[in-house]
Design an enzyme around this catalytic site. Structure first.
Site, PDB file in Angstrom:
ATOM      1  N   ASP A 123       7.865  -6.140   9.422  1.00  0.00           N
ATOM      2  CA  ASP A 123       9.102  -6.279  10.204  1.00  0.00           C
ATOM      3  C   ASP A 123       9.246  -7.658  10.827  1.00  0.00           C
ATOM      4  O   ASP A 123      10.159  -7.871  11.638  1.00  0.00           O
ATOM      5  CB  ASP A 123       9.162  -5.203  11.293  1.00  0.00           C
ATOM      6  CG  ASP A 123       7.971  -5.273  12.246  1.00  0.00           C
ATOM      7  OD1 ASP A 123       6.833  -5.404  11.749  1.00  0.00           O
ATOM      8  OD2 ASP A 123       8.172  -5.177  13.468  1.00  0.00           O
TER       9      ASP A 123
ATOM     10  N   ASP B 256      -7.620  -7.242  13.639  1.00  0.00           N
ATOM     11  CA  ASP B 256      -7.213  -8.576  14.061  1.00  0.00           C
ATOM     12  C   ASP B 256      -8.069  -9.084  15.219  1.00  0.00           C
ATOM     13  O   ASP B 256      -8.557 -10.209  15.218  1.00  0.00           O
ATOM     14  CB  ASP B 256      -5.732  -8.594  14.435  1.00  0.00           C
ATOM     15  CG  ASP B 256      -5.304  -7.358  15.232  1.00  0.00           C
ATOM     16  OD1 ASP B 256      -6.190  -6.647  15.759  1.00  0.00           O
ATOM     17  OD2 ASP B 256      -4.089  -7.099  15.337  1.00  0.00           O
TER      18      ASP B 256
ATOM     19  N   ASP C 162       0.824  -1.215   0.000  1.00  0.00           N
ATOM     20  CA  ASP C 162       0.000   0.000   0.000  1.00  0.00           C
ATOM     21  C   ASP C 162       0.859   1.266   0.000  1.00  0.00           C
ATOM     22  O   ASP C 162       0.368   2.357   0.316  1.00  0.00           O
ATOM     23  CB  ASP C 162      -0.914   0.023   1.237  1.00  0.00           C
ATOM     24  CG  ASP C 162      -2.275  -0.609   0.950  1.00  0.00           C
ATOM     25  OD1 ASP C 162      -2.474  -1.088  -0.175  1.00  0.00           O
ATOM     26  OD2 ASP C 162      -3.132  -0.619   1.855  1.00  0.00           O
TER      27      ASP C 162
ATOM     28  N   ASP D 139       3.514  -9.097   9.495  1.00  0.00           N
ATOM     29  CA  ASP D 139       3.746  -7.678   9.235  1.00  0.00           C
ATOM     30  C   ASP D 139       5.144  -7.497   8.637  1.00  0.00           C
ATOM     31  O   ASP D 139       5.982  -8.400   8.685  1.00  0.00           O
ATOM     32  CB  ASP D 139       3.606  -6.875  10.531  1.00  0.00           C
ATOM     33  CG  ASP D 139       2.145  -6.649  10.914  1.00  0.00           C
ATOM     34  OD1 ASP D 139       1.263  -6.943  10.080  1.00  0.00           O
ATOM     35  OD2 ASP D 139       1.896  -6.185  12.046  1.00  0.00           O
TER      36      ASP D 139
END
Length: 512
Positions: free
Chosen positions: A176, A268, A115, A174
């Site tokens: 990281d 989530d 994105d 994610d």
């Protein structure tokens, strides 16, 4: 000033004293609720450890074996999603780790959901995807023309592609996060052999926990969450909040629950609650750790904590009646979700920490007619603090710093909780947590650790300074006139607020 003092003196007996007594009683009640919850979880986790109630013992788990006749088709098809937004410092780490997962190459699809709004970063990510594709990895690069729904919107769009229909499970990381190669071998068997399990969640491991004192404080808070809260939820009700990453979902369960929704900033948790209300069960694996990065700048951490505090409160507001009306789960599980999971842990815990220990307790110094019993002022918070510390034994010597820092952060968590409950202005604010990745290891990043000259407006935080002044004033008053000796705590806590107020927390990264 004399007139103001006279008015306060006249209002003290009929108004201020009774009101403060009521507030003290309410705060003591909330403290007891939190204390009972912490002790309950402490007892459960002790029993889990004593009786060695590992997930492999509670659920069927068998390693997936090769089938000569079926070949690789004996393995379920797995989708790996990596949502990202302008992740210049870490995109290579997450993509590389996902492409390094050990699984039959024709039974896995890696999907990078980019994105990014920075064209340069988008090009870098696309080139990285092409590089792995040239090595034979089944990897897809997907972009949108808008950021509607933020992370939830990206994940939702990602599930619409035709190749996803072949997949049985979806692992989410994610930008990281760096899973070990055996991640799927350890998680997928739970889903494969237990058709009522919807989610398998792994634990987080922090690559930069020792970067600064602020990251050590975060480690202590998150270790308690993973060591106790997630473990207790998994062992007792097979329910806990999905952490948004480092987990694997059964796609049929995800779709049955209604898929990803962007109505709050905790998509989530929203999905996890909806799936649980349909009878699906979750498994948490405490010894499966996935490396990730903690926010190391105070600005990034404040934004993250706003989202993590505002979102659950707002979700509670939206879902409480839906939970109560649900017919598929037991009353005990509904009680657990509403009372323990939402009310005590996501609302009471934030509010009582700030309102009681940073507002009401100091106020009793100025109004000596109102007394806080020693069990409420000392024994309960001390016990709660010690129970919180069990998750990170190596940081026990930092306990005082952790208490002071958590009280400072409770200001933002309390504000965010009320914003979520009343759906105020910033209720859907989503700011991606800044990651620094390997940049911290470079010389330029090393220079960033030095305190640069920043504009005053970027460094000063007015709310922290106001609370710090209030606590300092109460401490001075208690030192001069009080008998409770709260001034020791009040001075220490005011210093903590002042340090945060001038932005001297975490690492410093120049804007240019």
């Amino acid at each position: 000033m004399d007139a103001l003092g006279l008015v306060l003196q006249l209002a003290k007996a009929p108004l201020i004293v009774p009101l403060l007594r009521v507030l003290v009683a309410v705060c003591l009640g909330m403290s007891v609720l939190l204390f009972v919850e912490k002790v309950y979880m402490g007892i459960v986790i002790m029993l889990v450890k004593v009786f060695r109630r590992r997930p492999e013992k509670r659920w069927k788990w068998e390693a997936i074996k090769d089938d000569v006749e079926l070949g690789n088709s004996a393995y379920p098809m797995v989708l790996v999603q990596i949502p990202m937004y302008n992740e210049k410092e870490v995109y290579q780490l997450s993509i590389g780790a996902a492409c390094g997962l050990s699984w039959p190459s024709d039974r896995i699809v890696v999907q990078v959901l980019d994105d990014s709004t920075d064209p340069l970063i988008k090009d870098l990510v696309e080139v990285e995807v092409q590089r792995w594709a040239s090595k034979g990895i089944n990897i897809k690069y997907e972009v949108r023309d808008n950021r509607k729904g933020y992370k939830a919107g990206a994940l939702k769009e990602g599930m619409k592609h035709s190749y996803v229909k072949q997949c049985d499970y979806v692992a989410i990381f994610d930008a990281d996060f760096q899973p070990e190669p055996d991640f799927l071998w350890r998680t997928i068997p739970f889903l494969l052999h237990n058709p009522d399990i919807a989610l398998v969640q792994a634990r987080w491991k922090y690559v930069n926990a020792d970067e600064c004192l602020m990251t050590r404080m975060q480690e202590m808070s998150l270790d308690y969450h993973f060591t106790v809260e997630q473990e207790v939820g998994s062992a007792t009700h097979a329910f806990f909040g999905f952490n948004g990453t480092a987990g694997v979902w059964r796609i049929t369960a995800l779709n049955e629950a209604g898929g990803w929704k962007d109505r709050t900033t905790v998509e989530d948790m929203d999905l996890a609650v909806r799936a649980s209300l349909r009878g699906w069960k979750f498994v948490y694996i405490s010894d499966l750790k996935v490396k990730n990065e903690l926010p190391s700048t105070f600005k990034a951490y404040r934004y993250q904590q706003h989202r993590w505090s505002c979102g659950p409160a707002n979700l509670f507001r939206k879902m409480v009646m839906e939970i109560l009306r649900n017919k598929k789960v037991s009353p005990l599980k509904k009680f657990h979700v509403i009372y323990s999971f939402f009310f005590v842990r996501k609302i009471v815990a934030h509010i009582v920490t700030f309102v009681f220990y940073c507002v009401i307790l100091p106020a009793t110094v100025l109004v000596p007619e109102v007394q806080v019993p020693i069990w409420g002022a000392v024994y309960i918070p001390s016990t709660i603090t010690l129970l919180n510390a069990v998750g990170t034994p190596r940081s026990l010597h930092l306990l005082i710093f952790w208490i002071l820092f958590e009280n400072v952060m409770s200001l933002h968590r309390t504000k965010a909780t009320f914003i979520g409950l009343f759906e105020a202005g910033r209720v859907n604010e989503w700011v991606v947590t800044e990651k620094l990745g390997d940049a911290l290891k470079t010389k330029s990043a090393a220079k960033a650790h030095r305190k640069p000259r920043l504009w005053i407006r970027e460094r000063l935080h007015l709310l922290e300074l106001i609370v710090g002044l209030y606590l300092f004033f109460c401490g001075c008053y208690d030192l001069a006139y009080g008998k409770n000796r709260f001034f020791i705590y009040l001075f220490l806590q005011s210093i903590a607020f002042f340090i945060a107020g001038v932005g001297y927390v975490g690492t410093f990264v120049p804007s240019s």
